[in-house]
Write a protein that holds these residues in place. Structure first.
Motif: not given
Length: 142
Positions: A2-30
């Motif tokens: 859920v958290v990684a998907e939400a971060a990825e959903s913001q990628r275009t916004r981040v990159e449009t602002a001239g920034l880089a976004l790195a997302v790393r995620s392990e599988s965590v069940v909660r």
């Protein structure tokens, strides 16, 4: 996821602002409130975009640590002064006083983040070094 998907959903916004976004995620069940945790991620990325200079980087990671899911979001930039670190979660508090008249920001984002994390029985802390970085660390029991 859920958290990684939400971060990825913001990628275009981040990159449009001239920034880089790195997302790393392990599988965590909660079991979580997907919408609420998504709002946490959006608010934290929104803050990072506002305070990261052009060409800067925002990194986002999720990992399992003992009985916790640990979420970290770090951005390069000017950082938060030590004296403000405990105050940023207060309603209407703004570190940058010059943004006080910013009608797009009311100083509620981090207060909302902390409230949601606490409703999930978790914690949030800040690590920051002025003129270098700010990092928020969320710990949620699994």
């Amino acid at each position: 996821a859920v958290v990684a998907e939400a971060a990825e959903s913001q990628r275009t916004r981040v990159e449009t602002a001239g920034l880089a976004l790195a997302v790393r995620s392990e599988s965590v069940v909660r079991r979580v409130d997907r919408d609420a945790l998504g709002q946490v991620v959006v608010n934290l990325i929104d803050n990072a975009v506002k305070f990261t200079p052009d060409g800067g980087e925002i990194s986002f990671s999720v990992r399992a640590e003992k009985k916790y899911a640990v979420v970290m979001i770090k951005n390069s930039g000017r950082g938060i002064p030590k004296e403000d670190c405990d105050l940023v979660f207060d309603r209407f508090y703004k570190v940058d006083k010059s943004r006080g008249l910013d009608v797009n920001s009311f100083g509620l984002g981090l207060h909302i983040v902390k409230s949601i994390i606490e409703l999930h029985n978790g914690t949030i802390t800040i690590n920051s070094e002025e003129n270098s970085y700010t990092e928020f660390v969320l710990k949620l029991p699994v």
